[in-house]
Motif scaffolding. Structure first.
Motif, PDB file in Angstrom:
ATOM      1  N   CYS A   2      39.485  38.491  25.231  1.00 22.91           N
ATOM      2  CA  CYS A   2      38.240  38.773  24.507  1.00 22.91           C
ATOM      3  C   CYS A   2      37.966  40.267  24.456  1.00 22.91           C
ATOM      4  CB  CYS A   2      37.067  38.055  25.191  1.00 22.91           C
ATOM      5  SG  CYS A   2      37.123  36.267  25.041  1.00 22.91           S
ATOM      6  N   GLU A   3      38.219  40.946  25.575  1.00 27.10           N
ATOM      7  CA  GLU A   3      37.965  42.378  25.614  1.00 27.10           C
ATOM      8  C   GLU A   3      38.905  43.127  24.681  1.00 27.10           C
ATOM      9  OE1 GLU A   3      35.534  44.224  27.360  1.00 27.10           O
ATOM     10  OE2 GLU A   3      34.772  42.182  27.290  1.00 27.10           O
ATOM     11  N   SER A   4      40.182  42.730  24.658  1.00 25.76           N
ATOM     12  CA  SER A   4      41.137  43.450  23.837  1.00 25.76           C
ATOM     13  C   SER A   4      40.874  43.249  22.358  1.00 25.76           C
ATOM     14  CB  SER A   4      42.565  43.014  24.192  1.00 25.76           C
ATOM     15  OG  SER A   4      42.745  41.639  23.909  1.00 25.76           O
ATOM     16  N   SER A   5      40.265  42.108  22.013  1.00 27.12           N
ATOM     17  CA  SER A   5      39.983  41.844  20.598  1.00 27.12           C
ATOM     18  C   SER A   5      38.888  42.754  20.067  1.00 27.12           C
ATOM     19  CB  SER A   5      39.577  40.370  20.425  1.00 27.12           C
ATOM     20  OG  SER A   5      38.338  40.121  21.044  1.00 27.12           O
ATOM     21  N   LYS A   6      38.117  43.354  20.974  1.00 25.66           N
ATOM     22  CA  LYS A   6      37.058  44.258  20.553  1.00 25.66           C
ATOM     23  C   LYS A   6      37.601  45.655  20.244  1.00 25.66           C
ATOM     24  CE  LYS A   6      33.770  41.892  23.578  1.00 25.66           C
ATOM     25  NZ  LYS A   6      32.897  42.048  24.758  1.00 25.66           N
ATOM     26  N   ASN A   7      38.806  45.937  20.671  1.00 18.70           N
ATOM     27  CA  ASN A   7      39.380  47.260  20.494  1.00 18.70           C
ATOM     28  C   ASN A   7      40.346  47.287  19.333  1.00 18.70           C
ATOM     29  OD1 ASN A   7      38.032  48.018  22.852  1.00 18.70           O
ATOM     30  ND2 ASN A   7      39.716  47.218  24.109  1.00 18.70           N
ATOM     31  N   THR A   8      40.599  48.455  18.811  1.00 22.01           N
ATOM     32  CA  THR A   8      41.533  48.583  17.700  1.00 22.01           C
ATOM     33  C   THR A   8      42.967  48.407  18.176  1.00 22.01           C
ATOM     34  OG1 THR A   8      41.537  50.974  18.041  1.00 22.01           O
ATOM     35  CG2 THR A   8      40.007  50.100  16.402  1.00 22.01           C
ATOM     36  N   GLU A   9      43.233  48.780  19.452  1.00 19.74           N
ATOM     37  CA  GLU A   9      44.570  48.604  19.989  1.00 19.74           C
ATOM     38  C   GLU A   9      44.647  47.275  20.719  1.00 19.74           C
ATOM     39  OE1 GLU A   9      45.910  51.753  22.417  1.00 19.74           O
ATOM     40  OE2 GLU A   9      45.330  53.319  20.999  1.00 19.74           O
ATOM     41  N   VAL A  10      45.737  46.545  20.522  1.00 14.95           N
ATOM     42  CA  VAL A  10      45.943  45.271  21.191  1.00 14.95           C
ATOM     43  C   VAL A  10      46.749  45.516  22.456  1.00 14.95           C
ATOM     44  CG1 VAL A  10      46.940  42.973  21.021  1.00 14.95           C
ATOM     45  CG2 VAL A  10      45.880  44.022  19.008  1.00 14.95           C
ATOM     46  N   THR A  11      46.219  45.109  23.585  1.00 17.07           N
ATOM     47  CA  THR A  11      46.923  45.287  24.852  1.00 17.07           C
ATOM     48  C   THR A  11      47.550  43.973  25.290  1.00 17.07           C
ATOM     49  OG1 THR A  11      44.902  44.808  26.077  1.00 17.07           O
ATOM     50  CG2 THR A  11      45.345  47.113  25.569  1.00 17.07           C
ATOM     51  N   SER A  12      48.652  44.070  25.981  1.00 14.47           N
ATOM     52  CA  SER A  12      49.341  42.865  26.437  1.00 14.47           C
ATOM     53  C   SER A  12      48.602  42.278  27.631  1.00 14.47           C
ATOM     54  CB  SER A  12      50.787  43.199  26.829  1.00 14.47           C
ATOM     55  OG  SER A  12      50.803  44.173  27.848  1.00 14.47           O
ATOM     56  N   ALA A  13      48.624  40.956  27.748  1.00 10.54           N
ATOM     57  CA  ALA A  13      47.938  40.271  28.837  1.00 10.54           C
ATOM     58  C   ALA A  13      48.648  40.559  30.158  1.00 10.54           C
ATOM     59  CB  ALA A  13      47.909  38.773  28.574  1.00 10.54           C
ATOM     60  N   VAL A  14      47.840  40.666  31.200  1.00  6.81           N
ATOM     61  CA  VAL A  14      48.392  40.900  32.531  1.00  6.81           C
ATOM     62  C   VAL A  14      48.803  39.573  33.145  1.00  6.81           C
ATOM     63  CG1 VAL A  14      47.895  41.763  34.839  1.00  6.81           C
ATOM     64  CG2 VAL A  14      46.988  42.963  32.840  1.00  6.81           C
ATOM     65  N   SER A  15      49.947  39.551  33.780  1.00 11.05           N
ATOM     66  CA  SER A  15      50.409  38.343  34.460  1.00 11.05           C
ATOM     67  C   SER A  15      50.050  38.449  35.932  1.00 11.05           C
ATOM     68  CB  SER A  15      51.924  38.190  34.299  1.00 11.05           C
ATOM     69  OG  SER A  15      52.382  37.051  34.998  1.00 11.05           O
ATOM     70  N   TYR A  16      49.122  37.605  36.384  1.00 15.60           N
ATOM     71  CA  TYR A  16      48.678  37.637  37.769  1.00 15.60           C
ATOM     72  C   TYR A  16      49.484  36.671  38.631  1.00 15.60           C
ATOM     73  CZ  TYR A  16      44.534  40.262  36.335  1.00 15.60           C
ATOM     74  OH  TYR A  16      43.685  41.225  35.854  1.00 15.60           O
ATOM     75  N   LYS A  17      49.602  37.021  39.905  1.00 15.06           N
ATOM     76  CA  LYS A  17      50.277  36.143  40.852  1.00 15.06           C
ATOM     77  C   LYS A  17      49.354  34.996  41.239  1.00 15.06           C
ATOM     78  CE  LYS A  17      52.745  40.144  42.700  1.00 15.06           C
ATOM     79  NZ  LYS A  17      52.874  41.068  43.849  1.00 15.06           N
ATOM     80  N   GLU A  18      49.962  33.877  41.576  1.00 11.53           N
ATOM     81  CA  GLU A  18      49.177  32.716  41.994  1.00 11.53           C
ATOM     82  C   GLU A  18      48.444  33.002  43.308  1.00 11.53           C
ATOM     83  OE1 GLU A  18      50.668  28.480  40.768  1.00 11.53           O
ATOM     84  OE2 GLU A  18      52.310  29.576  41.736  1.00 11.53           O
ATOM     85  N   VAL A  19      47.284  32.399  43.436  1.00 16.52           N
ATOM     86  CA  VAL A  19      46.406  32.668  44.573  1.00 16.52           C
ATOM     87  C   VAL A  19      45.863  31.349  45.118  1.00 16.52           C
ATOM     88  CG1 VAL A  19      44.311  33.865  45.324  1.00 16.52           C
ATOM     89  CG2 VAL A  19      45.736  34.872  43.531  1.00 16.52           C
ATOM     90  N   PRO A  20      45.828  31.170  46.443  1.00 18.77           N
ATOM     91  CA  PRO A  20      45.199  29.970  47.005  1.00 18.77           C
ATOM     92  C   PRO A  20      43.696  29.986  46.745  1.00 18.77           C
ATOM     93  CG  PRO A  20      46.555  31.123  48.636  1.00 18.77           C
ATOM     94  CD  PRO A  20      46.400  32.044  47.478  1.00 18.77           C
ATOM     95  N   GLU A  21      43.074  28.866  47.013  1.00 15.88           N
ATOM     96  CA  GLU A  21      41.626  28.765  46.842  1.00 15.88           C
ATOM     97  C   GLU A  21      40.911  29.152  48.130  1.00 15.88           C
ATOM     98  OE1 GLU A  21      38.177  25.539  45.505  1.00 15.88           O
ATOM     99  OE2 GLU A  21      40.277  24.925  45.691  1.00 15.88           O
ATOM    100  N   PHE A  22      39.900  29.988  47.999  1.00  7.40           N
ATOM    101  CA  PHE A  22      39.066  30.347  49.150  1.00  7.40           C
ATOM    102  C   PHE A  22      38.082  29.225  49.410  1.00  7.40           C
ATOM    103  CE2 PHE A  22      35.389  32.259  51.204  1.00  7.40           C
ATOM    104  CZ  PHE A  22      35.980  33.015  52.206  1.00  7.40           C
ATOM    105  N   ASN A  23      38.047  28.734  50.655  1.00  7.63           N
ATOM    106  CA  ASN A  23      37.188  27.615  51.023  1.00  7.63           C
ATOM    107  C   ASN A  23      35.870  28.152  51.584  1.00  7.63           C
ATOM    108  OD1 ASN A  23      35.909  25.390  52.239  1.00  7.63           O
ATOM    109  ND2 ASN A  23      37.868  24.382  52.626  1.00  7.63           N
ATOM    110  N   ALA A  24      34.852  28.189  50.734  1.00  8.89           N
ATOM    111  CA  ALA A  24      33.556  28.747  51.148  1.00  8.89           C
ATOM    112  C   ALA A  24      32.882  27.884  52.208  1.00  8.89           C
ATOM    113  CB  ALA A  24      32.647  28.906  49.934  1.00  8.89           C
ATOM    114  N   ASP A  25      33.113  26.572  52.179  1.00  5.81           N
ATOM    115  CA  ASP A  25      32.524  25.691  53.195  1.00  5.81           C
ATOM    116  C   ASP A  25      33.087  26.012  54.583  1.00  5.81           C
ATOM    117  OD1 ASP A  25      30.891  24.287  51.426  1.00  5.81           O
ATOM    118  OD2 ASP A  25      32.497  22.896  50.912  1.00  5.81           O
ATOM    119  N   SER A  26      34.374  26.328  54.639  1.00  4.16           N
ATOM    120  CA  SER A  26      34.991  26.699  55.907  1.00  4.16           C
ATOM    121  C   SER A  26      34.421  28.020  56.413  1.00  4.16           C
ATOM    122  CB  SER A  26      36.504  26.806  55.739  1.00  4.16           C
ATOM    123  OG  SER A  26      37.124  27.218  56.944  1.00  4.16           O
TER     124      SER A  26
END
Length: 325
Positions: free
Chosen positions: A18-42
């Protein structure tokens, strides 16, 4: 769990698209590493356990019991634990026996990230109107950062997904002392709070210790908390501030991570930056308009203040940050 991980990654990529669509230049999407879920109850349960020991004022039974429990929890996760015992003078002439707790995940890794909090509590409720001379529970101011650190350690020890860095959890003692509000700055010969970080920053637990950067977790669990970009964090570690706040927003926590600057706070991270020369940021509830929350140094800093939604926002963001290194 993997569906939830994918959800976080999808939100991050969708935000960037969405952010890149607002700009005149198109940027490539960043590939993020997988992440476990943080357990807020714990994390919440870890906070509740600390509060159950009573105020963790140095030289008291609650302080001793909490120290033993924190060390046992880190060791149960297989982390390498060290104690840094030292003595420090207080503003009113006492000599306190204090202990910084260091727990290392993947201790052989060369690239290391430092996660810190303070595990003691204040001995007076000097901003309250009742029971001013009695110690506070410190559910948020102390226990929330420790609870979050313990949950991060639990996840690192148990998850199939592993980050590419080592993590040192360094919990400082003697942070929340200092002069009462009524006599503040009468004895200004030195900073009388942040005793543990002042000691560690000049006497690290390991000769030549260094970390790529650090994150201080202080008052990270209150209902409706908002986290602004603190002044010393921006001065010493601007790029880390920007990275963490952008991750938080990309993960959908823009109600918590606010892109607005706040003033400087003399907290544990200040001494880590100044004396240990490790760039460290502070995630702390401190508004540029109103300062600390209404609960600060009062008896309202109890378990009723703690919100799992706030813990989730901060915990997931910090966990995400660790896994992207």
């Amino acid at each position: 769990m993997k569906n939830k991980i994918a959800g976080f990654l999808f939100m991050a990529l969708a935000f960037m698209a969405c952010e890149s669509s607002k700009n005149t230049e198109v940027t490539s999407a960043v590939s993020y590493k997988e992440v476990p879920e943080f357990n807020a109850d714990s994390a919440y349960a870890f906070i509740q356990k600390q509060v159950g020991f009573g105020p963790r004022v140095p030289m008291t039974e609650g302080h001793q019991l909490t120290k033993e429990w924190i060390i046992e929890k880190f060791e149960s996760y297989g982390l390498e634990v060290k104690k840094q015992d030292f003595q420090a003078k207080t503003h009113d002439g006492l000599t306190w026996d204090l202990t910084n707790i260091i727990a290392s995940y993947n201790p052989k890794a060369t690239k290391r990230i430092m996660i810190s909090a303070h595990w003691d509590t204040r001995r007076v409720a000097d901003k309250d109107t009742q029971r001013i001379d009695q110690p506070i529970d410190g559910a948020n101011d102390g226990a929330s950062g420790v609870g979050m650190a313990l949950e991060l350690a639990r996840i690192l020890a148990s998850s199939e997904l592993q980050p590419n860095v080592g993590v040192d959890f360094i919990l400082f003692d003697g942070e929340d002392d200092g002069e009462p509000e009524s006599s503040y700055n009468r004895n200004n010969s030195q900073v009388w709070w942040c005793l543990g970080s002042q000691h560690w920053s000049k006497n690290p637990h390991q000769n030549g210790y260094n970390a790529y950067y650090g994150i201080l977790l202080d008052m990270v669990g209150a209902k409706g908390a908002r986290f602004y970009r603190e002044g010393y964090s921006r001065h010493y570690a601007k790029n880390i501030v920007n990275k963490v706040w952008n991750y938080g927003i990309e993960l959908g926590f823009s109600d918590y991570f606010i892109l607005q600057d706040a003033g400087e706070i003399t907290d544990d991270h200040y001494f880590v930056n100044k004396d240990a020369k490790i760039p460290m940021i502070n995630i702390i509830e401190f508004s540029p308009n109103t300062g600390f929350g209404r609960y600060h140094h009062t008896h309202d800093d109890n378990m009723e203040l703690i919100d799992v939604r706030t813990l989730k926002a901060v915990g997931q963001t910090v966990l995400f940050t660790l896994y992207q290194e």
